[in-house]
Design a protein around this motif. Structure first.
Motif, PDB file in Angstrom:
ATOM      1  N   VAL A  18       0.840  -1.201   0.000  1.00 59.13           N
ATOM      2  CA  VAL A  18       0.000   0.000   0.000  1.00 59.13           C
ATOM      3  C   VAL A  18       0.868   1.242   0.000  1.00 59.13           C
ATOM      4  N   ALA A  19       1.944   1.214   0.825  1.00 59.50           N
ATOM      5  CA  ALA A  19       2.834   2.375   0.866  1.00 59.50           C
ATOM      6  C   ALA A  19       3.454   2.611  -0.500  1.00 59.50           C
ATOM      7  N   LEU A  20       3.884   1.521  -1.159  1.00 60.47           N
ATOM      8  CA  LEU A  20       4.516   1.679  -2.473  1.00 60.47           C
ATOM      9  C   LEU A  20       3.537   2.283  -3.466  1.00 60.47           C
ATOM     10  N   LEU A  21       2.287   1.782  -3.452  1.00 59.57           N
ATOM     11  CA  LEU A  21       1.325   2.300  -4.428  1.00 59.57           C
ATOM     12  C   LEU A  21       0.940   3.738  -4.119  1.00 59.57           C
ATOM     13  N   SER A  22       0.863   4.095  -2.812  1.00 62.80           N
ATOM     14  CA  SER A  22       0.549   5.506  -2.543  1.00 62.80           C
ATOM     15  C   SER A  22       1.727   6.391  -2.910  1.00 62.80           C
ATOM     16  N   PHE A  23       2.950   5.884  -2.690  1.00 61.61           N
ATOM     17  CA  PHE A  23       4.100   6.676  -3.129  1.00 61.61           C
ATOM     18  C   PHE A  23       4.092   6.836  -4.638  1.00 61.61           C
ATOM     19  N   SER A  24       3.662   5.791  -5.351  1.00 63.36           N
ATOM     20  CA  SER A  24       3.675   5.924  -6.814  1.00 63.36           C
ATOM     21  C   SER A  24       2.616   6.925  -7.243  1.00 63.36           C
ATOM     22  N   GLU A 265       4.531   1.718 -13.713  1.00 61.60           N
ATOM     23  CA  GLU A 265       5.685   2.482 -14.174  1.00 61.60           C
ATOM     24  C   GLU A 265       6.290   3.268 -13.015  1.00 61.60           C
ATOM     25  N   TYR A 266       5.410   3.931 -12.252  1.00 57.16           N
ATOM     26  CA  TYR A 266       5.940   4.753 -11.164  1.00 57.16           C
ATOM     27  C   TYR A 266       6.436   3.902 -10.006  1.00 57.16           C
ATOM     28  N   ALA A 267       5.784   2.749  -9.765  1.00 55.60           N
ATOM     29  CA  ALA A 267       6.285   1.852  -8.718  1.00 55.60           C
ATOM     30  C   ALA A 267       7.685   1.365  -9.090  1.00 55.60           C
ATOM     31  N   HIS A 268       7.887   1.074 -10.377  1.00 53.29           N
ATOM     32  CA  HIS A 268       9.204   0.681 -10.874  1.00 53.29           C
ATOM     33  C   HIS A 268      10.227   1.757 -10.591  1.00 53.29           C
ATOM     34  N   ILE A 269       9.833   3.005 -10.856  1.00 53.91           N
ATOM     35  CA  ILE A 269      10.767   4.113 -10.647  1.00 53.91           C
ATOM     36  C   ILE A 269      11.151   4.200  -9.182  1.00 53.91           C
ATOM     37  N   ILE A 270      10.145   4.054  -8.296  1.00 55.64           N
ATOM     38  CA  ILE A 270      10.435   4.195  -6.864  1.00 55.64           C
ATOM     39  C   ILE A 270      11.336   3.063  -6.394  1.00 55.64           C
ATOM     40  N   THR A 315      15.718   8.090  -1.448  1.00 59.54           N
ATOM     41  CA  THR A 315      14.928   7.513  -2.543  1.00 59.54           C
ATOM     42  C   THR A 315      14.133   8.593  -3.263  1.00 59.54           C
ATOM     43  N   PHE A 316      13.514   9.472  -2.478  1.00 62.48           N
ATOM     44  CA  PHE A 316      12.707  10.513  -3.116  1.00 62.48           C
ATOM     45  C   PHE A 316      13.583  11.484  -3.884  1.00 62.48           C
TER      46      PHE A 316
END
Lengths: 366, 179
Positions: A18-24, A265-270, A315-316
């Motif tokens: 969930v954290a990863l998807l909200s970060f994405s 795509e954005y999860a990959h980037i993170i 990371t950010f």
């Protein structure tokens, strides 16, 4: 007892996913905001939630920052009509977004996000501390390309097909130099007498004295360029290249299925940024140079939170760097991407590997 | 024509790697992040309308509050898209100028047809129709966008006037020189 352990693992995995998807989601917002700042615009600052957005300072401030925008974007992608063109291969057409999403969310399992020091021993904060960590990441993230190839092929239309072909060619070209570029890092962390395998945690602990990027700048550069190519970010966004291929592999997709590609795509980037931070930016070690090896984090929960904060901050920053590069460099031509991958990156990675192998051999002999 | 050949210097290693160039590009975009934005927050902030701007055509009154239009229908005649329709009529019997000049009984400008060319303003002998600074026209129906006389006067208001059409004549009359 075992059931409780199992339950805990599921809870932790859910939290991380969930954290990863909200970060994405937030990364999408960051992309829009940073791009608008670079272009002298304001970016999303209107979307608001009725009651929450009307609170004087907090609500209006959040609206100005565009923080309600991801909610609106997500709802839009969920609620839009989901057309399936008549000419597609239905099974693979539905399989493709799932195949793109799963590797993106899986790789995060082996990325350590911090450390907790218990009784003087540092324990990683990670879902699965595999000793083949990096290999696992390579193996799973390489599967991500299947989502794109499947999407391109199942769409049964020319632009997506070209996008799928391009993505497979690009992935093959850059995965080689990606793997070769980080071998020196693991050679260094597996010094004689140390059993660390390919675990990311021990690589991070190894950088307590000096960050990887300082004594392996070429490796860091090659790896950074390779993750740009692997995550299909500009200047390597061959599979999408919207000025040439409409929208590339996801031309025929809409609504939620497109949303899955987008989030993946954005999860990959993170995740890519997290790996870069762990391998080269010292993970949760705050100082680039720390020759005395001071332990800078307190033990216990506070230290764990601090180390997580430092790691996420790095990371950010790398995510910001991704976006920053996107609005600075134009896209390469397809043949330039291939040429760069095979005639520059690969030889450079090989030379880099050999030089570091010789250097480490000399160090170990003494 | 003479051809001049320019010696191109071979690229140095740093230039071939493109990295310094990428770094300088990153510097430029980073500088841009901290620059003030150029966006106009439109509905709240309005652009400054320059003098002589041709917006929506409006009808104006003279400083004494009389309507200027005498319904000569020249604007209706000159209007290229035929957006203007005038129904001429007599002035009120109580009016000072009844039977001297006419006025429009109805004056319609179809904003869906108007092309903002300004011919009506140019041709008007009484300077009664002016293109002013309203530039955003919207409505829910086609009928709503055919602006009637009262709406046109409301948009137009009163403009300063150098001619004082009837005032001069009245002054002359009062001084004993009617013509």
């Amino acid at each position: 007892m075992e059931l409780i352990d199992f339950f805990w693992i599921i809870v932790k995995a859910t939290i991380v996913a969930v954290a990863l998807l909200s970060f994405s989601n937030l990364a999408v917002l960051a992309e829009r905001k940073v791009s608008s700042w670079i272009q002298g615009r304001v970016g999303p600052n209107r979307t608001s939630i009725p009651i929450l957005g009307a609170i004087p300072v907090i609500g209006t401030g959040l609206t100005k920052m565009g923080l309600f925008q991801p909610v609106a974007d997500g709802l839009k992608l969920l609620l839009k009509e989901d057309p399936v063109p008549a000419h597609v291969n239905k099974f693979y057409f539905f399989l493709a977004p799932i195949a793109a999403m799963i590797p993106a969310v899986t790789t995060v399992a082996v990325v350590p996000v911090g450390q907790i020091i218990e009784n003087g021993v540092a324990v990683p904060l990670v879902l699965a501390d595999l000793d083949i960590g990096m290999l696992f990441i390579f193996a799973v993230s390489a599967l991500g390309v299947y989502g794109m190839i499947l999407a391109g092929w199942a769409s049964n239309s020319k632009y997506p097909f070209l996008g799928g072909i391009r993505s497979s060619a690009q992935m093959i070209s850059y995965e080689l130099s990606m793997g070769l570029s980080i071998l020196p890092v693991f050679m260094w962390s597996n010094a004689p007498g140390v059993e660390s395998g390919l675990s990311l945690f021990s690589v991070v602990q190894n950088q307590q004295f000096v960050w990887g990027i300082i004594f392996m700048p070429i490796s860091a550069l090659l790896f950074l360029v390779s993750i740009f190519a692997e995550t299909n970010r500009l200047p390597f966004d061959m599979p999408e290249s919207e000025s040439e291929l409409v929208a590339g592999f996801n031309t025929e997709y809409g609504s939620f299925k497109f949303g899955l590609f987008f989030a993946a795509e954005y999860a990959h980037i993170i995740v890519g940024s997290g790996i870069f931070a762990a391998l080269f930016l010292g993970g949760w070690h705050p100082l680039p140079f720390n020759p005395m090896g001071w332990e800078l984090q307190p033990s216990g929960l506070l230290g764990a939170l601090i180390s997580m904060g430092i790691f996420l901050g790095k990371t950010f920053f790398v995510v910001f760097f991704f976006i920053w590069i996107r609005w600075t460099l134009p896209r390469f031509r397809y043949d330039q991407v291939m040429k760069l991958g095979w005639t520059m990156m690969l030889p450079l990675a090989l030379v880099n590997l050999i030089v570091y192998a010789i250097v480490f051999a000399f160090i170990d002999m003494n | 024509m003479a051809i001049k050949k320019i010696e191109r210097k071979p690229l140095t290693l740093a230039e071939k790697s493109y990295l310094p160039q990428i770094a300088s590009g990153l510097k430029i975009t980073l500088k841009n992040i901290f620059r003030p934005t150029v966006t106009l927050q439109y509905p709240e902030e309005r652009p400054e309308i320059p003098e002589g701007y041709r917006g929506v055509p409006t009808l104006v009154k003279d400083p004494n509050g009389r309507e200027k239009c005498v319904s000569c229908q020249l604007c209706e005649f000159v209007c290229p898209p035929k957006a203007i329709r005038i129904t001429p009529g007599e002035l009120d019997e109580e009016s000072e100028n009844a039977h001297v000049e006419k006025g429009p009984k109805e004056f319609e400008v179809n904003m869906l047809r108007c092309i903002y060319c300004g011919f009506c303003q140019e041709v008007c002998p009484e300077e009664a129709i002016w293109l002013q600074d309203t530039f955003s026209v919207s409505g829910y129906t086609r009928e709503e966008l055919v602006y009637k006389k009262d709406k046109l006067y409301e948009l137009g208001g009163t403009l300063p006037d150098d001619h004082h059409k009837w005032d001069k004549k009245k002054a002359a009359e009062n001084s004993g020189n009617p013509h």
